[in-house]
Every structure is written in structure tokens, then in C-alpha cells.
Scaffold this motif. Structure first.
Motif, PDB file in Angstrom:
ATOM      1  N   ALA A 144      17.775 -14.979   6.575  1.00 16.54           N
ATOM      2  CA  ALA A 144      18.134 -15.862   7.966  1.00 16.54           C
ATOM      3  C   ALA A 144      16.893 -16.759   8.259  1.00 16.54           C
ATOM      4  N   ARG A 145      17.002 -18.007   8.144  1.00 16.47           N
ATOM      5  CA  ARG A 145      15.596 -18.653   8.370  1.00 16.47           C
ATOM      6  C   ARG A 145      15.875 -19.327   9.744  1.00 16.47           C
ATOM      7  N   ARG A 146      14.954 -19.313  10.487  1.00 20.38           N
ATOM      8  CA  ARG A 146      14.862 -20.142  11.988  1.00 20.38           C
ATOM      9  C   ARG A 146      14.542 -21.510  11.549  1.00 20.38           C
ATOM     10  N   ASP A 147      15.279 -22.539  11.983  1.00 25.77           N
ATOM     11  CA  ASP A 147      15.212 -23.993  11.719  1.00 25.77           C
ATOM     12  C   ASP A 147      15.377 -24.638  13.080  1.00 25.77           C
ATOM     13  N   GLY A 148      14.316 -24.683  14.004  1.00 26.76           N
ATOM     14  CA  GLY A 148      14.484 -25.169  15.303  1.00 26.76           C
ATOM     15  C   GLY A 148      15.376 -24.380  16.031  1.00 26.76           C
ATOM     16  N   ASP A 149      16.519 -25.039  16.794  1.00 27.14           N
ATOM     17  CA  ASP A 149      17.260 -24.047  17.470  1.00 27.14           C
ATOM     18  C   ASP A 149      18.439 -23.331  16.836  1.00 27.14           C
ATOM     19  N   THR A 150      18.234 -23.190  15.517  1.00 30.46           N
ATOM     20  CA  THR A 150      19.423 -22.483  14.808  1.00 30.46           C
ATOM     21  C   THR A 150      18.677 -21.642  13.789  1.00 30.46           C
ATOM     22  N   TYR A 151      19.530 -20.563  13.176  1.00 38.95           N
ATOM     23  CA  TYR A 151      18.952 -19.917  11.947  1.00 38.95           C
ATOM     24  C   TYR A 151      20.137 -20.262  10.787  1.00 38.95           C
ATOM     25  N   ILE A 152      19.428 -20.260   9.713  1.00 40.73           N
ATOM     26  CA  ILE A 152      20.279 -20.726   8.444  1.00 40.73           C
ATOM     27  C   ILE A 152      20.359 -19.491   7.602  1.00 40.73           C
ATOM     28  N   LEU A 153      21.743 -19.199   7.382  1.00 39.80           N
ATOM     29  CA  LEU A 153      21.847 -17.795   6.596  1.00 39.80           C
ATOM     30  C   LEU A 153      22.162 -18.309   5.090  1.00 39.80           C
ATOM     31  N   ASP A 154      21.695 -17.860   4.281  1.00 39.26           N
ATOM     32  CA  ASP A 154      21.801 -17.755   2.838  1.00 39.26           C
ATOM     33  C   ASP A 154      22.054 -16.447   2.036  1.00 39.26           C
ATOM     34  N   GLY A 155      22.856 -16.447   1.333  1.00 39.64           N
ATOM     35  CA  GLY A 155      22.896 -15.069   0.339  1.00 39.64           C
ATOM     36  C   GLY A 155      24.237 -14.519   0.450  1.00 39.64           C
ATOM     37  N   GLU A 156      24.524 -13.173  -0.086  1.00 44.12           N
ATOM     38  CA  GLU A 156      25.606 -12.316  -0.334  1.00 44.12           C
ATOM     39  C   GLU A 156      25.802 -10.977   0.297  1.00 44.12           C
ATOM     40  N   ARG A 208      43.420   0.393   0.807  1.00 41.61           N
ATOM     41  CA  ARG A 208      43.573  -1.148   0.362  1.00 41.61           C
ATOM     42  C   ARG A 208      43.959  -2.096   1.660  1.00 41.61           C
ATOM     43  N   CYS A 209      44.275  -1.355   2.759  1.00 46.04           N
ATOM     44  CA  CYS A 209      44.652  -2.192   3.917  1.00 46.04           C
ATOM     45  C   CYS A 209      43.622  -2.787   4.332  1.00 46.04           C
ATOM     46  N   ALA A 210      42.185  -2.354   4.078  1.00 47.31           N
ATOM     47  CA  ALA A 210      40.918  -2.804   4.561  1.00 47.31           C
ATOM     48  C   ALA A 210      40.582  -3.943   3.710  1.00 47.31           C
ATOM     49  N   GLY A 211      41.069  -4.261   2.557  1.00 47.92           N
ATOM     50  CA  GLY A 211      40.824  -5.547   1.740  1.00 47.92           C
ATOM     51  C   GLY A 211      39.228  -5.533   1.906  1.00 47.92           C
ATOM     52  N   ARG A 212      38.598  -4.600   1.126  1.00 49.95           N
ATOM     53  CA  ARG A 212      37.177  -4.850   0.928  1.00 49.95           C
ATOM     54  C   ARG A 212      36.837  -5.762   0.134  1.00 49.95           C
ATOM     55  N   GLY A 213      35.920  -6.479   0.388  1.00 46.18           N
ATOM     56  CA  GLY A 213      35.261  -7.715  -0.592  1.00 46.18           C
ATOM     57  C   GLY A 213      33.917  -8.107  -0.261  1.00 46.18           C
ATOM     58  N   SER A 214      33.746  -9.477  -0.704  1.00 44.52           N
ATOM     59  CA  SER A 214      32.259  -9.951  -0.673  1.00 44.52           C
ATOM     60  C   SER A 214      32.556 -11.036   0.283  1.00 44.52           C
ATOM     61  N   VAL A 215      31.176 -11.505   0.890  1.00 44.92           N
ATOM     62  CA  VAL A 215      31.145 -12.440   1.618  1.00 44.92           C
ATOM     63  C   VAL A 215      30.102 -13.326   1.225  1.00 44.92           C
ATOM     64  N   HIS A 216      30.232 -14.597   1.180  1.00 42.45           N
ATOM     65  CA  HIS A 216      29.133 -15.496   0.414  1.00 42.45           C
ATOM     66  C   HIS A 216      28.673 -16.447   1.772  1.00 42.45           C
ATOM     67  N   PHE A 217      27.223 -16.505   1.887  1.00 43.96           N
ATOM     68  CA  PHE A 217      26.879 -17.389   2.835  1.00 43.96           C
ATOM     69  C   PHE A 217      25.955 -18.463   2.326  1.00 43.96           C
ATOM     70  N   GLU A 218      26.435 -19.724   2.264  1.00 35.02           N
ATOM     71  CA  GLU A 218      25.806 -20.825   1.823  1.00 35.02           C
ATOM     72  C   GLU A 218      25.293 -21.783   2.924  1.00 35.02           C
TER      73      GLU A 218
END
Ligand SMILES: Cc1cc2nc3c(=O)[nH]c(=O)nc-3n(C[C@H](O)[C@H](O)[C@H](O)COP(=O)(O)OP(=O)(O)OC[C@H]3O[C@@H](n4cnc5c(N)ncnc54)[C@H](O)[C@@H]3O)c2cc1C
Length: 388
Positions: A144-156, A208-218
Motif C-alpha cells: 500500500a503506497r501513499r500517493d498524495g491523498d490516497t493509498y495505492i494497493l498492488d498485490g494478491e 464450500r458456502c464460504a467460497g474461499r478464494g483469491s483477491v487480486h489488487f491492481e
């Protein structure tokens, strides 16, 4: 001298537990199997539970909860999970997210999301684990990189329960330089419909109700109101919430074992072999008697841990004990029950195989037995005992 140790529950607690049991028997148990094939928890049932005040009962009333204590929350969770393990997955995640956000989040942001969890049944997710490994959680890479008034998230993030169903997630990301360990980690509240987020789902063995999985942030852009707690202290501060979920997870799994045990005592009294009920054989009743003993002990440990939390007393080691022992004990007890039902329980006609697959997941999820034992040892002999 007045007695200070009290194992009784109040009339109000009993009424809530009874309401939860009744709801579970009528609305959860009949659909346990169906829910698994659907792979998601139906919102209508959640709404019904919310109307009865059975969701996030420990959250302050301001957010729509009942403002009750954690012991009562555990008793209600336990009562519901006897009918369907899956509701526990949801309730533990909601309680964990609720505890983290209400304690550390910025009120103007947290308000909307927490009221959404209780009032609109918005499902939260907890996104800590990464593809590189979950046990060494402080070694995470999502940036999570600070960029002015925001944070930018990249990763998984990966292995996230409710990855494809959740409305928002508590996400741990590195805000300090790489190699900064736990000190360079911050937690964020991330709406999962933000631009740049994609999710995918695993084909899980159980739960399986929980639907475990991945979240990608670009290049996901977040306003500066979305960090939870102090920047760089997200790991230590926010991770403390897991002491709560670990005690709840113990009760969640033990409730499934409790239900299986009750059914098995009944079935061994009815089914006959060699012209007599199975229950006349000590080879049949002794494993169940042992299970009763261990279940009772582990359940009391979970309730004591929640009580310690309610008293604002340290309970990290006790929570780790609940987390490694509860799911393992539940698995072992359900396996015993399956075997004592004979061949018929080795089919999907009876719920035991599904229960086994379900509770197995929580020997890994929320931290493995080895990691829990490291935590317990660290509390006994200090940091030299541990690699984390
Ligand atoms: C059902 C389920 C639900 C989950 N839900 C979530 C969720 O909602 N959010 C989330 O962020 N994560 C979730 N997880 C991920 C879970 O928290 C991780 O799987 C767990 O922390 C272990 O990480 P790992 O799988 O990467 O195993 P690793 O860290 O790769 O470990 C592999 C094995 O090595 C052992 N090991 C590792 N280090 C040591 C050591 N120092 N000493 C001894 N043994 C060690 C572990 O105990 C394990 O047996 C879930 C997992 C499951 C199965």
C-alpha cells in the motif's frame, strides 16, 4: 465468603440460546446439504437471523448489534452451529471484522460498513494470507503506497473466505519498506467493488458456502480514511482481534461435534447387533464417553477465554489453545460418530461426511495447530521458544 466461580447461565442468555436453537433446527439444519451444493449462504436466511437479533450480538447497539458480552455471543454461535457449521463461518468473520473495525476504524467510515453488516447483511472478508504463505503472516508482500491523498494497493491475497461474496475486506498491506517485518504493516478497509479488484474461487473440500478464494489488487486507489488503526501498527494492533475469533472457532467446531454425539448416543440405543442394542457394548460406549469428557473440557476452555475477553484480561494463549484443540477434537469426535453409525454414514445421505470435511478446514484456517502451539509456548517461556 461469596462464591465467585459460576457456571450457570442467566435467564436472558438461556432465552437467546433457545431462540437460536429453534431457528437452527427449523431454518438451518434442513438446508445444510443444499447450502453446500449452492456454494453460498442465502441472504434471506441471514435477514431472518438479523430480524431475530442473532447476528453480531456483541457489537455496540449504535452499529445495530445488541451490545452483549462475548460469552453470550459464543453461546448463541454454538447453538446455531449445531444445525449448520456454515453459519459459524459467517458469524465468526462478521464478529472478527466487527471487533476490529469498531475498535480501530475511523468512525465516519466504519459506521457505514458495520451498519451494513448488521442491517443489510453485507458480508465482510478477512484478507491476510498471501500466496507466499499464511503462517509467517508478518512476511506479507501486498503493498500500500501513499500517493498524495490516497493509498495505492498492488498485490494478491489468497485463501480469503467469502472472497467472491463479500462487500468489503479488512486487508493487511505493507506500508513500510520491504523487510520491515510486522512494524511496516498496516490494515485497511477495502470495498471489494473498488476498481482494480478481481476475485476467484477455489474448489474446496469443505466449508464450500464460504467460497474461499483469491483477491487480486491492481492499482486499487483508497482514500486516506481507510487505514484501520495506526499506520505501521496494523499487525500488532489489529491482529489482537484474532484472539476473539479463535475462541469462537473452537465453539463453532465443538457444536458440530456435540450434535453428532447426541445423535450417536441415540442411534446406538436403537440399532441392534447380535440381538442386542449396540449400547450394551463398552467398545461402543467408551469412545463416546471419552468424547463427552474431552468435549466438555474444551468447551469450558472456550467459554473461559471469552469470559477473560469480557473481563478485559489477557487471553491470547487460551485463545490459541481453543483454536488448535477445538477443530481437531471436533474432527476426531465426528469421525468416531461416523464409524459408530456403520456403512450408512459413509454416504452423503447422512451429514457426517460433510461435517468432517467442514471442520477439517479450521485445523488450517485462522492459523494451524503448530502456529497456535508456538503462541502458547511463547507465553510460557518467552520469544526464544518461537520462530514467529
Ligand atoms: C477453511 C480455510 C479458511 C481460511 N480463511 C482465511 C481467511 O478468511 N482469510 C485469510 O487471510 N486466510 C484464510 N485462510 C488461510 C489460513 O489462515 C492459512 O492457510 C494458514 O494460516 C496457514 O498458512 P498456509 O496455508 O500458507 O501454510 P504454511 O504457512 O505454508 O504452512 C504449511 C505447514 O507448515 C507448518 N508450519 C509453518 N511454519 C511453521 C513453524 N515455524 N513451525 C512448525 N510448523 C510450521 C504449518 O503449520 C502448516 O502445517 C483459510 C484457510 C482455510 C483452510
Amino acid at each position: 465468603m461469596s462464591a465467585s466461580l459460576n457456571f450457570s447461565i442467566s435467564a436472558d442468555q438461556e432465552a437467546l440460546v433457545k431462540a437460536a436453537r429453534r431457528f437452527g433446527e427449523q431454518h438451518l439444519a434442513p438446508f445444510y446439504k443444499q447450502r453446500e451444493s449452492k456454494g453460498a449462504f442465502d441472504r434471506q436466511t441471514l435477514c431472518h437471523m438479523g430480524e431475530l437479533g442473532l447476528i453480531c450480538i456483541e457489537l455496540p447497539e449504535h452499529y445495530g448489534g445488541l451490545g452483549l458480552d462475548c460469552v453470550t455471543a459464543g453461546l448463541v454461535l454454538e447453538a446455531l452451529c449445531r444445525s449448520d457449521y456454515n453459519i459459524g463461518q459467517l458469524m465468526v468473520t462478521m464478529s472478527l471484522a466487527g471487533a476490529i473495525l469498531s475498535r480501530h476504524g475511523q468512525p465516519e467510515i466504519v459506521d457505514r460498513y458495520l451498519k451494513g453488516v448488521v442491517g443489510e447483511r453485507i458480508i465482510p472478508a478477512i484478507a491476510l494470507t498471501e500466496p507466499g504463505g499464511g503462517s509467517d503472516a508478518a512476511n506479507l508482500r501486498l503493498r500500500a503506497r501513499r500517493d498524495g491523498d490516497t493509498y495505492i494497493l498492488d498485490g494478491e491475497k489468497t485463501s480469503t473466505s467469502f472472497a467472491t461474496q463479500a462487500g468489503f475486506a479488512v486487508v493487511w498491506a505493507r506500508t513500510g519498506p520491504s523487510g520491515s517485518g510486522a512494524r511496516g504493516i498496516s490494515a485497511f478497509l477495502v470495498p471489494l467493488d473498488a476498481a482494480g479488484i478481481t476475485t476467484s474461487e477455489f474448489d474446496d473440500v469443505g466449508g464450500r458456502c464460504a467460497g474461499r478464494g483469491s483477491v487480486h489488487f491492481e492499482h486499487v486507489v483508497l482514500p486516506t480514511t481507510h487505514p484501520i488503526g495506526v499506520e505501521g501498527k496494523g499487525f500488532v494492533q489489529v491482529m489482537q482481534g484474532f484472539d476473539y475469533s479463535r475462541a469462537l472457532i473452537g465453539l463453532q467446531c465443538l457444536a458440530v461435534a456435540r450434535q453428532s454425539l447426541d445423535e450417536t448416543w441415540q442411534s446406538i440405543s436403537q440399532r441392534e447387533s447380535f440381538g442386542r442394542p449396540l449400547s450394551v457394548n463398552q467398545g461402543v460406549t467408551f469412545p463416546l464417553a471419552e468424547a463427552e469428557t474431552q468435549l466438555e473440557a474444551c468447551r469450558l476452555l472456550c467459554l473461559k477465554t471469552l469470559w477473560l475477553k469480557d473481563q478485559a484480561q489477557p487471553h491470547t494463549a487460551e485463545a490459541a489453545m481453543c483454536k488448535w484443540w477445538g477443530p481437531k477434537l471436533a474432527f476426531d469426535i465426528i469421525q468416531t460418530c461416523l464409524l459408530l453409525h456403520g456403512h450408512s454414514a459413509y454416504t452423503a445421505e447422512l451429514p457426517y461426511e460433510q461435517r468432517l470435511r467442514d471442520v477439517l478446514g479450521l485445523q488450517i484456517g485462522d492459523g494451524t495447530a503448530q502456529i497456535m502451539k508456538i503462541i502458547i509456548a511463547r507465553h510460557k517461556v518467552g520469544p526464544q521458544s518461537a520462530t514467529t
